[in-house]
Write a protein that holds these residues in place. Structure first.
Motif, short mmCIF file in Angstrom:
data_model
loop_
_atom_site.label_atom_id
_atom_site.label_comp_id
_atom_site.label_asym_id
_atom_site.label_seq_id
_atom_site.Cartn_x
_atom_site.Cartn_y
_atom_site.Cartn_z
N MET A 1 -11.67 -12.01 16.51
CA MET A 1 -11.25 -10.40 16.75
C MET A 1 -10.99 -10.10 18.04
O MET A 1 -11.72 -10.67 18.82
CB MET A 1 -12.30 -9.70 15.99
CG MET A 1 -11.57 -8.11 15.91
SD MET A 1 -13.06 -7.05 15.60
CE MET A 1 -13.24 -7.75 13.87
N ASN A 2 -9.79 -9.61 18.53
CA ASN A 2 -9.45 -9.16 19.67
C ASN A 2 -10.19 -8.04 20.25
O ASN A 2 -10.82 -7.44 19.43
CB ASN A 2 -7.84 -9.06 19.93
CG ASN A 2 -7.29 -8.17 19.28
OD1 ASN A 2 -8.20 -6.96 19.11
ND2 ASN A 2 -5.94 -8.06 18.59
N ALA A 3 -10.14 -7.90 21.58
CA ALA A 3 -10.97 -6.61 21.94
C ALA A 3 -10.86 -5.43 21.66
O ALA A 3 -11.60 -4.45 21.32
CB ALA A 3 -10.77 -6.85 23.53
N SER A 4 -9.22 -5.15 21.44
CA SER A 4 -8.82 -3.74 21.00
C SER A 4 -9.49 -3.76 19.57
O SER A 4 -10.00 -2.39 19.44
CB SER A 4 -7.31 -3.83 20.89
OG SER A 4 -6.71 -3.82 22.35
N ALA A 5 -9.43 -4.27 18.64
CA ALA A 5 -9.89 -4.20 17.18
C ALA A 5 -11.51 -4.06 17.26
O ALA A 5 -11.98 -3.51 16.73
CB ALA A 5 -9.47 -5.44 16.46
N LEU A 6 -12.09 -4.89 18.07
CA LEU A 6 -13.39 -4.58 18.20
C LEU A 6 -14.11 -3.41 18.89
O LEU A 6 -15.02 -2.85 18.19
CB LEU A 6 -14.07 -5.80 19.03
CG LEU A 6 -15.68 -6.13 19.09
CD1 LEU A 6 -16.07 -6.32 17.77
CD2 LEU A 6 -16.02 -7.25 20.02
N LEU A 7 -13.29 -3.14 19.81
CA LEU A 7 -13.49 -1.60 20.47
C LEU A 7 -13.46 -0.50 19.65
O LEU A 7 -14.11 0.53 19.32
CB LEU A 7 -12.84 -1.41 21.74
CG LEU A 7 -13.61 -2.37 23.07
CD1 LEU A 7 -12.55 -2.51 24.06
CD2 LEU A 7 -14.79 -1.96 23.64
#
Length: 864
Positions: A1-7
């Motif tokens: 999962m990329n950072a944007s989705a995780l945040l």
């Protein structure tokens, strides 16, 4: 999962998604900190990302750099400084670039990140060009967003970093901030950010305030900002004035006369409550400063010295203008205002209270016409304001001035406990509580006591807020009459409250039977019961005994219910009730002393069950331990049968180093047990000393607990006398090392700590010396006399020494002289510094003088 989705998932409305994402982020920060920090900074910088994820990235960055807990902050700082220099530089550059984001929220969170990095790096000499970069953004850019975010960053930096770190750049910072706050600045958002930054920088621009020209300009800009078209800027400007008055009171006379007086009086009348609140706060601050200056002047007069700063009496001069505005604000209550909400009427009442303390008798003629005109008014707002005014002026004026007014008002106030309006009754109960607390001499037992107690007891069945104030008033009545009897009628067998005692306690017990605690009324009732028990006279002892039986029954019922507890609220309610019950039991034990013996088995059984049931709830454990300590003090040698059952619970508490308060209480229990058992406690001394010495080695244990441990050594030594010999040398080494800690005059926290530390060491030395006095082990003290006297010399040479330290020091010198009356330490006792200290009596309290006289006689005998 990329950072944007995780945040984004950390902000999800779905709890499971949110929790999973948060755990993944925490795991990433632990497992690969450099990658984690770079990922967050990239996301913060990314203008293509959603603003809420950029915001989340910025907050996660900030939270990885700053912590409220100092130990954790040290860990975070070390972790950041261990990062590769290039990685740190990249993150810093991303944060600085984001200050210029077209999205103001991104710039605002970047300002927090810049500040968090600065708080770690600037104090250790890193990031030396930061301030220059930030000032460049303000001075050379036309980008409004960049200016706002940069000013916010400067404000946060000024708020979090010690002034001396920024001292060399203070002029440039101040220039940039003032430039942004000027009325000529076209953007009100820039002005607001600049005013907030100025507020945070006020403490480290002291040098600038010392220079008249610079001070004039700063004050001009702030005063002009109070008239800004933007209400938010006005609020910020008044906040600055409040802080300026607190920091630079001695330089404000000119500005008060020229501008501040008029601006703040007009500000209090402002249509926007936010502005008016700050203007009222300004006068509250003036009064606080003048109360403190009056206190310092009285202290200086005791030493025949002039005070360091003299009061300008701004409050007294402003009285005719300020009081009418405050009284008008008091009438602006809201019918449905939340109890905890800070509003204009509450603020005005607080200001009036401080005004009374600052101007003393002068307040009375200024408010009496208002009280007389409104106390019987049809409008409840005016009635409540009149009662609030009366209650607010009771602390400050001479009691002789207030006594006739209170005598005249009491019957009316007692009658107003039946007022139809909730707010009026609430304020009346509070005012009666203030009279009981501050002016007990005005309450005539044969005239006022019966109607007063009847009104307050009737109020116990009213709304929760009124019940709370009635409990407080009844508690003050018991406390102040008890203090009066202790002072003027030693060992009184009866009290003016005796005829009402059983009725009051029964009514309070009825209040506590509920499961609710709105407005803290149940807790207040238990506190009042504790006061009645503590101050009970001999004729009321049967009621006290019946009360403790009822309380113990409640403890048993609660313990039987604990398996039925479901949910956090029920557990918190259970904990709070047990703490309340423990408080009453402690007051009963202290009042009955040895007379508690018949109930001791039952109390200890319940307390041990409570300790087992409390688990790791430290507040309940602390209260349970305090019951044990008070029982040990009351039973003395009679406590011996309970020790073996209690020790398995005491040792884990002593080793709970992260729980400061519990550990502190547990150390105190060792002292209680040692004092109670006397020389019988020698069999436990080895185990006690081992665990206490281990605690001193802990890096986690709070340093204030360590002071208690040193003092506890003295308790053990005093209790077991010469049996302390096996621990003597180790203890003396520890005390000598602790005594070598020196205060830093620039670090006030360290100065306070060193003063408390020295007091703890002196208590320890006193216990050891007294325990060995007149025994075969007295000679063992001889090698330690020089180091003991060296500490005493340091303590007495300290200009900031407290009276308790002076008394302990003289007592310890006397004890040493008494230990060695045949000249063994004559050369030490004849040193010039001792002779000098014993000649000086200035500013000493009576008890200290008595100790000094006794010690002088001991020295004469030991040096003859």
């Amino acid at each position: 999962m990329n950072a944007s989705a995780l945040l984004a998932n950390t902000l999800s409305p779905d709890a499971t998604t949110r929790q999973t994402a948060t755990q993944q982020l925490e795991s990433a920060s632990r497992e690969n900190y450099p990658v984690y920090m770079l990922m967050l900074s990239d996301e913060l910088r990314n203008e293509n990302s959603q603003i809420h994820t950029r915001n989340a990235a910025g907050l996660a960055l900030k939270n990885a750099l700053s912590a409220r807990d100092s130990t954790r902050q040290d860990e975070y700082s070390a972790r950041w400084m261990a990062l590769d220099v290039d990685a740190r530089q990249k993150i810093k550059e991303a944060s600085l670039l984001t200050l210029a984001s077209p999205q103001p929220r991104a710039g605002a969170v970047a300002a927090q990140v810049v500040s968090a990095i600065a708080a770690v790096e600037l104090p250790v000499g890193q990031w030396p060009d930061l301030v220059e970069i930030l000032l460049g953004f303000i001075n050379t850019s036309d980008d409004t967003n960049l200016k706002i975010a940069t000013l916010q960053a400067i404000g946060y930096i000024c708020e979090t970093i010690k002034p001396e770190v920024l001292a060399l750049r203070s002029n440039e910072i101040l220039t940039a901030v003032i430039h942004g706050a000027r009325k000529e600045e076209p953007s009100s958002e820039v002005q607001l950010a600049a005013v907030h930054a100025l507020f945070n920088s006020l403490e480290f621009v002291r040098d600038n305030f010392d220079r008249e020209g610079e001070r004039n300009y700063i004050m001009q800009v702030v005063c002009e900002a109070t008239q800004n078209p933007s209400v938010s800027v006005q609020v910020g400007a008044f906040e600055c004035l409040v802080k300026i008055m607190a920091l630079y009171y001695d330089k404000m006379a000119f500005y008060m006369e020229q501008a501040l007086f008029g601006l703040t009086v007009m500000g209090m009348k402002h249509s926007d409550e936010r502005v008016a609140l700050q203007a009222v706060e300004f006068w509250t601050t003036v009064c606080e400063e003048e109360i403190e200056l009056a206190h310092e002047a009285r202290e200086a007069a005791e030493y025949d010295e002039p005070p360091e700063l003299e009061s300008k009496h701004f409050a007294k001069v402003a009285l005719p203008e300020v009081i009418p505005v405050l009284l008008n604000l008091l009438t602006q209550q809201e019918e449905d205002a939340d109890e905890g909400e800070w509003n204009l009427a509450m603020s005005a009442g607080t200001c009036l209270n401080y005004m009374a303390q600052a101007v003393a008798d002068a307040i009375v003629p200024a408010v009496i016409p208002f009280i007389e005109a409104h106390i019987k008014a049809q409008d409840w707002h005016q009635r409540e304001a009149a009662v609030m005014t009366f209650g607010s002026i009771l602390d400050g004026p001479d009691p002789q001035v207030l006594t006739p007014l209170v005598n005249q008002a009491l019957p009316l106030l007692i009658g107003m406990m039946n007022d139809e309006n909730l707010h009026v009754k609430d304020t009346t109960a509070w005012t009666l509580g203030r009279i009981c607390d501050l002016l007990i001499i005005t309450i005539k037992p044969d005239v006022h006591l019966h109607p007063l107690i009847s009104a307050l007891v009737n109020g116990l069945s009213d709304r929760p807020r009124i019940v709370t104030n009635c409990c407080w008033a009844l508690m003050n009545l018991a406390d102040q009459i008890g203090i009066y009897l202790d002072e003027y009628i030693a060992s009184a067998s009866e009290s003016p409250l005796s005829p009402y005692f059983e009725g009051i306690v029964s009514a309070l017990l009825r209040v506590t039977e509920t499961t609710a605690n709105e407005s803290n009324f149940r807790t207040s009732a238990y506190e009042a019961i504790t006061s009645y028990v503590s101050h009970s006279t001999t004729d009321c002892i049967p009621v006290v005994q019946n009360t403790v039986i009822a309380i113990l029954q409640r403890m048993e019922q609660l313990l039987n219910m604990q398996n039925q507890i479901v949910g956090v609220d029920d557990r918190n309610n259970w904990n709070e009730l047990q703490s309340n019950l423990c408080s009453v039991v402690i007051s009963v034990i202290r009042r009955l002393s040895g007379g508690i013996q018949p109930m001791a088995d039952r109390i200890m059984t319940l307390v041990l069950q409570l300790i087992q049931g409390a688990g790791k709830t430290s507040t309940v454990l602390e209260d349970a331990f305090l019951v044990v300590g008070s029982l040990a003090a009351a039973l003395e040698a009679g406590f011996a049968p309970y020790i073996q059952a209690f020790l398995p619970f005491l040792y884990p508490a002593l080793k709970a180093h992260e729980d400061t308060q519990l550990c502190m209480v547990a150390v105190g229990i060792i002292g209680d047990i040692s004092r109670a058992l006397g020389d019988q406690s020698a069999q436990y001394a080895g185990a006690f000393m081992n665990v206490l010495l281990e605690n001193l080695q802990s890096n986690v244990l709070n340093r204030n607990v360590k002071i208690s441990i040193l003092s506890c050594f003295g308790d053990i030594a005093l209790a077991i006398g010469p049996a302390f010999d096996p621990y003597l040398n180790t203890t003396m080494d520890v005390l000598r090392q602790a005594g070598s800690v020196q205060p830093n005059p620039l670090d006030f926290d360290l100065m306070d700590y060193v003063a408390q530390l020295r007091e703890g060491i002196l208590e320890a030395y006193t216990g050891v010396v007294t325990g060995f006095k007149n025994t075969e082990k007295t000679p063992a003290l001889l090698p330690h006399v020089p180091s003991i006297l060296e500490l005493v010399h340091q303590c007495l040479a300290d200009e900031e020494r407290s009276d308790s330290i002076v008394k302990l020091s003289f007592g310890l010198i006397g004890d040493l002289a008494d230990c060695f009356p045949n000249g063994q330490i004559k050369e030490h006792l004849l040193e010039e510094w001792i002779a000098h200290e014993f000649r000086s009596k200035r500013g000493m309290q009576q008890e200290t003088k008595k100790t000094l006289r006794w010690a002088r006689e001991m020295i004469k005998r030991a040096t003859a």
